[in-house]
Design an enzyme around this catalytic site. Structure first.
Site, mmCIF file in Angstrom:
data_model
loop_
_atom_site.group_PDB
_atom_site.id
_atom_site.type_symbol
_atom_site.label_atom_id
_atom_site.label_comp_id
_atom_site.label_asym_id
_atom_site.label_seq_id
_atom_site.Cartn_x
_atom_site.Cartn_y
_atom_site.Cartn_z
ATOM 1 N N GLU A 188 9.045 8.789 -17.710
ATOM 2 C CA GLU A 188 7.642 9.217 -17.873
ATOM 3 C C GLU A 188 7.113 8.832 -19.254
ATOM 4 O O GLU A 188 5.976 8.370 -19.398
ATOM 5 C CB GLU A 188 7.519 10.724 -17.657
ATOM 6 C CG GLU A 188 7.763 11.135 -16.206
ATOM 7 C CD GLU A 188 7.983 12.644 -16.057
ATOM 8 O OE1 GLU A 188 7.444 13.417 -16.847
ATOM 9 O OE2 GLU A 188 8.728 13.028 -15.135
ATOM 10 N N SER B 144 14.721 21.853 -17.001
ATOM 11 C CA SER B 144 13.512 22.633 -17.252
ATOM 12 C C SER B 144 13.918 23.919 -17.939
ATOM 13 O O SER B 144 14.981 24.475 -17.665
ATOM 14 C CB SER B 144 12.830 22.936 -15.923
ATOM 15 O OG SER B 144 12.027 24.091 -16.037
ATOM 16 N N HIS C 274 0.835 -1.219 0.000
ATOM 17 C CA HIS C 274 0.000 0.000 0.000
ATOM 18 C C HIS C 274 0.868 1.267 0.000
ATOM 19 O O HIS C 274 0.471 2.297 0.528
ATOM 20 C CB HIS C 274 -0.951 0.026 1.198
ATOM 21 C CG HIS C 274 -1.710 -1.251 1.378
ATOM 22 N ND1 HIS C 274 -2.918 -1.495 0.776
ATOM 23 C CD2 HIS C 274 -1.395 -2.378 2.073
ATOM 24 C CE1 HIS C 274 -3.328 -2.716 1.104
ATOM 25 N NE2 HIS C 274 -2.424 -3.273 1.877
ATOM 26 N N LYS D 55 16.178 21.874 -12.009
ATOM 27 C CA LYS D 55 15.476 20.618 -12.250
ATOM 28 C C LYS D 55 16.320 19.519 -12.883
ATOM 29 O O LYS D 55 17.167 19.767 -13.732
ATOM 30 C CB LYS D 55 14.270 20.877 -13.160
ATOM 31 C CG LYS D 55 13.218 21.724 -12.499
ATOM 32 C CD LYS D 55 12.409 20.950 -11.497
ATOM 33 C CE LYS D 55 11.181 20.419 -12.162
ATOM 34 N NZ LYS D 55 10.371 19.633 -11.239
#
Ligand code: ARG
Length: 458
Positions: free
Chosen positions: A292, A279, A158, A285
């Site tokens: 992704e 970024s 979980h 970043k």
């Protein structure tokens, strides 16, 4: 009527140009060309062996097929706007270079058995390539797991801290999941390695051809068992696309972990520059774009499977032109995996694991609570009561802002008289991990066995 059309004897008027455009598949199925040539070569041989095509014509056709293949790979093959599909294109060139007698190679054969054969040949090839990409990734996973055999960590259920493990376990689980896809392709191959060629348009082939030899020449185990099934079933495509979708799902779970673990909140891994992006606005970043994208492509991969299943639902048997649409999801799935898998392999190979941060995760989360309950059971306490006592210790520890493993013997005693000083030893992560000796468990010993097994598989 277009000159290089494969049919037309019974028509008076030419095809409507919009209808031709709808039916034209050449720009997609040109990719079948090497496989169409391979089957044409084998079919020509079979026709020649049966004395159905004169020897000198056989030689001329074989040479021209070689030329067409060479031009395809060199990039000099000219597709004409009037070419409907790859089968028509090849025949157009054969006729242009040899003459009308070259069309004898079409005798007994239909585009219906031809295209099913092409697609099986292409998929067999693609399955092999994907298997190679998968085994490379599995091997890298086994290698990286070796560095982590002594790194203590917590498992999660979980997404909550659960029990102590060595961190290799987290990598190895992906290796085993992926390895089943390698097996799936092997099973797929066994089930579908029958040759559609010979099924003709729908009812089979009447020529005195040695079909066993033909199947053997193209590395099929036998001819397909039913000509209608052979020309109009595409479950070999849907099963293939299921395996591709499953691989993509497995990869999306690896990607998700890379993304989660590289957050400041987790900090378990740092992605190398080679697999990170910055970024345009925020200078600090380091983004996991490629993980992704691998995760995001899974939507398309599942879509490809749904695409073919929907195409096949309630489709009457005997070839229907709907089947021409099967190539879109297939080519997309193959290209996507061949793009994604090497990137994931590179990422797993080069990612750094931040040992200290990973090991800190064992200190909070009461991950030894199960060990308390199991120790109590070993003292003859029923599991339910043992579970309750361990739960009370968690409450006590939380009230003191401690982890359950930090409680003193006196504090243990205050919850239950059963506790012995030995419980302080039980509260060691190392002991908990070493004790898990069931096959597949997360102890260093069992993880080493897993690594050896995974190495054998890849
Ligand atoms: N281009 C077609 C396909 O991909 C070849 C078969 C066409 N057959 C036919 N009877 N029109 O399925």
């Amino acid at each position: 009527m277009v000159d290089n059309q494969l049919w037309g004897g019974r028509f008076e008027n030419p095809l409507n140009p919009n209808a031709f455009a709808l039916g034209q598949s050449i720009y997609l199925d040109i990719r079948l060309l090497p496989f169409d040539i391979a089957q044409s070569r084998a079919y020509l041989q079979a026709l020649g062996d049966a004395n159905l095509v004169p020897r000198d014509l056989c030689i001329k056709i074989a040479e021209t097929l070689n030329e067409i293949e060479r031009e395809y790979f060199e990039g000099t093959l000219v597709i004409e706007d009037t070419d409907e599909d790859v089968h028509g294109l090849i025949e157009r060139i054969l006729v242009q270079r040899i003459g009308a007698e070259a069309t004898t190679i079409r005798m007994g054969r239909s585009r219906n058995d031809q295209v099913a054969t092409d697609l099986k040949l292409l998929l067999r090839n693609a399955a092999g390539d994907i298997q190679v990409n998968l085994t490379t990734l599995i091997r890298i996973i086994a290698q990286r797991s070796e560095d982590l055999v002594n790194v203590y960590a917590t498992s999660y259920t979980h997404t909550q801290r659960a029990q102590p493990i060595v961190f290799s376990q987290e990598l190895l689980k992906h290796g085993f999941a992926l390895s089943r896809n390698v097996d799936r392709f092997t099973d797929w191959h066994k089930r579908h390695n029958t040759l559609p060629l010979g099924a003709g348009a729908s009812a089979g082939n009447s020529l005195p051809i040695n079909f066993e030899a033909l199947a053997g020449a193209l590395n099929f185990d036998s001819l397909a068992f039913n000509s209608l099934d052979a020309t109009s079933s595409r479950d070999f495509v849907s099963e293939f696309l299921f395996i591709c979708a499953q691989i993509s799902i497995d990869v999306s779970r690896i990607s998700e972990e890379i993304i989660l673990w590289s957050t400041r909140e987790f900090g378990f891994v740092t992605l190398p520059d080679e697999f990170s992006t910055g970024s345009s606005l925020m200078p600090q970043k380091r983004n996991p774009d490629f993980a992704e994208l691998a995760r995001g492509k899974t939507g398309r991969m599942i879509g490809n499977l749904v695409n073919i299943l929907t195409l096949l639902k309630a489709l009457p048997f005997g070839y229907n032109r709907d089947l021409q649409e099967d190539k879109f999801p297939v080519f997309d799935a193959i290209d996507t995996l061949n793009l994604v898998l090497p990137v994931i392999s590179g990422m797993v190979r080069d990612i750094s694991f931040n040992r200290e941060t990973i090991e800190q995760s064992v200190n909070h989360g009461h991950i030894l609570a199960t060990d308390i309950a199991e120790w109590l059971v070993s003292q003859g306490i029923a599991f339910k009561e043992a579970h309750d006592i361990a739960g009370q210790l968690v409450v006590l520890a939380e009230s003191l802002s401690l982890d359950v493993s930090e409680l003193t013997f006196e504090q243990f005693k205050s919850v239950s008289k059963v506790f012995e000083p030995e419980i302080i030893e039980v509260m060691k992560v190392r002991r908990s991990i070493d004790n898990r000796t069931s096959p597949g468990a997360a102890s260093p010993q069992m993880v080493k066995e897993q690594i050896a097994r995974l190495r054998n598989l890849s």
